[in-house]
Design a protein around this motif. Sequence first.
Motif, PDB file in Angstrom:
ATOM      1  N   THR A  75      10.154 -12.023 140.127  1.00  0.00           N
ATOM      2  CA  THR A  75       8.902 -12.534 139.460  1.00  0.00           C
ATOM      3  C   THR A  75       7.465 -11.852 139.519  1.00  0.00           C
ATOM      4  O   THR A  75       7.024 -11.702 138.426  1.00  0.00           O
ATOM      5  N   LEU A  76       7.671 -11.522 140.601  1.00  0.00           N
ATOM      6  CA  LEU A  76       6.244 -10.806 140.946  1.00  0.00           C
ATOM      7  C   LEU A  76       6.124  -9.400 140.278  1.00  0.00           C
ATOM      8  O   LEU A  76       5.310  -9.024 139.541  1.00  0.00           O
ATOM      9  N   VAL A  77       7.434  -8.589 140.367  1.00  0.00           N
ATOM     10  CA  VAL A  77       7.383  -7.167 139.830  1.00  0.00           C
ATOM     11  C   VAL A  77       7.464  -7.336 138.364  1.00  0.00           C
ATOM     12  O   VAL A  77       6.737  -6.667 137.793  1.00  0.00           O
ATOM     13  N   ASN A  78       7.910  -8.367 137.962  1.00  0.00           N
ATOM     14  CA  ASN A  78       8.039  -8.697 136.280  1.00  0.00           C
ATOM     15  C   ASN A  78       6.715  -8.788 136.078  1.00  0.00           C
ATOM     16  O   ASN A  78       5.968  -8.368 134.721  1.00  0.00           O
ATOM     17  N   ALA A  79       5.772  -9.551 136.535  1.00  0.00           N
ATOM     18  CA  ALA A  79       4.305  -9.811 136.298  1.00  0.00           C
ATOM     19  C   ALA A  79       3.406  -8.533 136.471  1.00  0.00           C
ATOM     20  O   ALA A  79       2.311  -8.433 135.608  1.00  0.00           O
ATOM     21  N   ALA A  83       8.905  -3.880 134.375  1.00  0.00           N
ATOM     22  CA  ALA A  83      10.521  -3.913 134.705  1.00  0.00           C
ATOM     23  C   ALA A  83      10.892  -5.063 134.055  1.00  0.00           C
ATOM     24  O   ALA A  83      10.324  -6.011 133.570  1.00  0.00           O
ATOM     25  N   ASP A  84      12.264  -5.521 134.340  1.00  0.00           N
ATOM     26  CA  ASP A  84      12.689  -6.376 133.717  1.00  0.00           C
ATOM     27  C   ASP A  84      13.954  -7.016 134.811  1.00  0.00           C
ATOM     28  O   ASP A  84      15.290  -6.660 134.747  1.00  0.00           O
ATOM     29  N   GLN A 110       4.504   2.936 141.226  1.00  0.00           N
ATOM     30  CA  GLN A 110       5.955   2.558 141.172  1.00  0.00           C
ATOM     31  C   GLN A 110       6.211   1.354 142.088  1.00  0.00           C
ATOM     32  O   GLN A 110       5.806   1.341 143.206  1.00  0.00           O
ATOM     33  N   ILE A 111       6.665   0.264 141.448  1.00  0.00           N
ATOM     34  CA  ILE A 111       6.844  -0.890 142.400  1.00  0.00           C
ATOM     35  C   ILE A 111       8.189  -1.069 142.387  1.00  0.00           C
ATOM     36  O   ILE A 111       8.907  -1.202 141.315  1.00  0.00           O
ATOM     37  N   LEU A 112       8.757  -1.405 143.668  1.00  0.00           N
ATOM     38  CA  LEU A 112      10.340  -1.337 143.946  1.00  0.00           C
ATOM     39  C   LEU A 112      10.591  -2.622 144.433  1.00  0.00           C
ATOM     40  O   LEU A 112      10.207  -3.238 145.150  1.00  0.00           O
ATOM     41  N   ASP A 113      11.505  -3.337 143.471  1.00  0.00           N
ATOM     42  CA  ASP A 113      12.030  -4.736 143.632  1.00  0.00           C
ATOM     43  C   ASP A 113      13.247  -4.772 144.470  1.00  0.00           C
ATOM     44  O   ASP A 113      14.055  -4.253 143.940  1.00  0.00           O
ATOM     45  N   VAL A 114      13.116  -4.697 145.756  1.00  0.00           N
ATOM     46  CA  VAL A 114      14.245  -4.599 146.845  1.00  0.00           C
ATOM     47  C   VAL A 114      14.859  -5.868 146.978  1.00  0.00           C
ATOM     48  O   VAL A 114      14.328  -6.738 146.972  1.00  0.00           O
ATOM     49  N   THR A 270      -3.271 -11.659 150.972  1.00  0.00           N
ATOM     50  CA  THR A 270      -3.577 -12.030 149.856  1.00  0.00           C
ATOM     51  C   THR A 270      -2.860 -12.925 149.333  1.00  0.00           C
ATOM     52  O   THR A 270      -1.723 -12.930 149.191  1.00  0.00           O
ATOM     53  N   PHE A 271      -3.513 -14.325 148.731  1.00  0.00           N
ATOM     54  CA  PHE A 271      -2.732 -15.358 148.147  1.00  0.00           C
ATOM     55  C   PHE A 271      -2.485 -15.281 146.654  1.00  0.00           C
ATOM     56  O   PHE A 271      -3.514 -14.909 145.973  1.00  0.00           O
ATOM     57  N   ILE A 272      -1.376 -15.062 146.046  1.00  0.00           N
ATOM     58  CA  ILE A 272      -0.838 -15.105 144.884  1.00  0.00           C
ATOM     59  C   ILE A 272       0.028 -16.108 144.418  1.00  0.00           C
ATOM     60  O   ILE A 272       0.623 -16.562 145.255  1.00  0.00           O
ATOM     61  N   SER A 273       0.139 -16.237 143.170  1.00  0.00           N
ATOM     62  CA  SER A 273       1.232 -17.060 142.609  1.00  0.00           C
ATOM     63  C   SER A 273       1.800 -16.068 141.391  1.00  0.00           C
ATOM     64  O   SER A 273       1.208 -16.009 140.133  1.00  0.00           O
ATOM     65  N   ALA A 274       2.961 -15.296 141.598  1.00  0.00           N
ATOM     66  CA  ALA A 274       3.438 -14.578 140.667  1.00  0.00           C
ATOM     67  C   ALA A 274       3.972 -15.432 139.263  1.00  0.00           C
ATOM     68  O   ALA A 274       3.647 -15.153 138.270  1.00  0.00           O
TER      69      ALA A 274
END
Length: 369
Positions: A75-79, A83-84, A110-114, A270-274
């Motif tokens: 969800t985070l990498v999509n936000a 990426a899909d 580049q963000i890698l969704d591992v 860092t606090f987030i909500s993807a």
Amino acid sequence: MGLEDEIDEIEEEIRNTPYNKSTEAHIGRLKAKLAEKKEKLENQSSAGGGGGYAVEKHGDASVALVGFPSVGKSTLVNALTNADSEVGSYEFTTLNVNPGMLEYNGADIQILDVPGLIEGAAGGRGGGKEVLSVVRSADLIVFVLSPFEIEQYQRLRKELYDIKIRVDQEPPNVTIRKKHKDGIRVTSAADQGLDEKTITDVLREHGYVNADVNLGEALDIDRLVDGIMDNRVYLPSITIVNKADLIDPDYKDTVFENLREHDLDPDEVTFISAEAEKGLDAFKERIWDELGLIRVYMDKPNRGVDWDEPLVVPEGSSIADALSKLGGDFEERFRFARIRGPSAKHDGQQVGDEHVLEDEDVMKLVLRK
């Protein structure tokens, strides 16, 4: 006895040997031997082939999101990116590494969704070795935690350590120069807690017979072994807590307490909500700061300054480094550059290729025809 059995036996002996001055050299030899056995086993595994998760690096830098299953990485990498990555509320949704590109401050990151790690990943469980090999090639690690499972942080760090990734450490200041005779000679610029016999025993376990060794810092056995080996990767990290919108106000103090118990300063997390796309701007800024990138705007002939697509290079880069990234024949044709901005003493300063650039400099190249 196979290599895996030998490794288990050495690890058990290390666990069962009390550490004190009299056992220090013995434990040092065991740890050195353990590193060599693991290296040999890894080489055998690599020779056996396997699919792996090779991802070609693109952009100005790469960031690996590391976390156990179902912490919300997809969800985070999509936000963050284009990426899909498949998203689901069950474990192991992501079975491949899905790269996406974050565009920020003119940089392509580049963000890698591992795929979600599991305990024992470094030993091969759940395809963990292949997953972690992708992390080794990144420029920055982002630990993604759930607010309800902060203890996962130490487990993740251990998995990375076991695959030779050293997080938030500088490489040990160890210099080894082989020679043909006269044995091992150790010099040190710092007071060592290890005695010379322990140091020389560890070196011999790694095949050094004649060498001049200089230790530029105080080392324990693990750092000494790391300094001898040349296959450790040293990467910076940041930590985020996802799903922060699920934290009840009454539970916030508990989350902060759990972070401190695991050596994490809540003010540096860092606090987030993807899902709700909250905290993402602060997270992007944190990524930028940790990567240490700078923007250089090119003043192009007859077109003026290109403010839309800066040249992005690591902090501390010289004009020579910038020319190398530009490619083509810029290096061969370079005469000098004119700089205005933070690194210039005055607007239009004429400089050579050794000049060190700063963020938001404007650079005009003067080239040979």
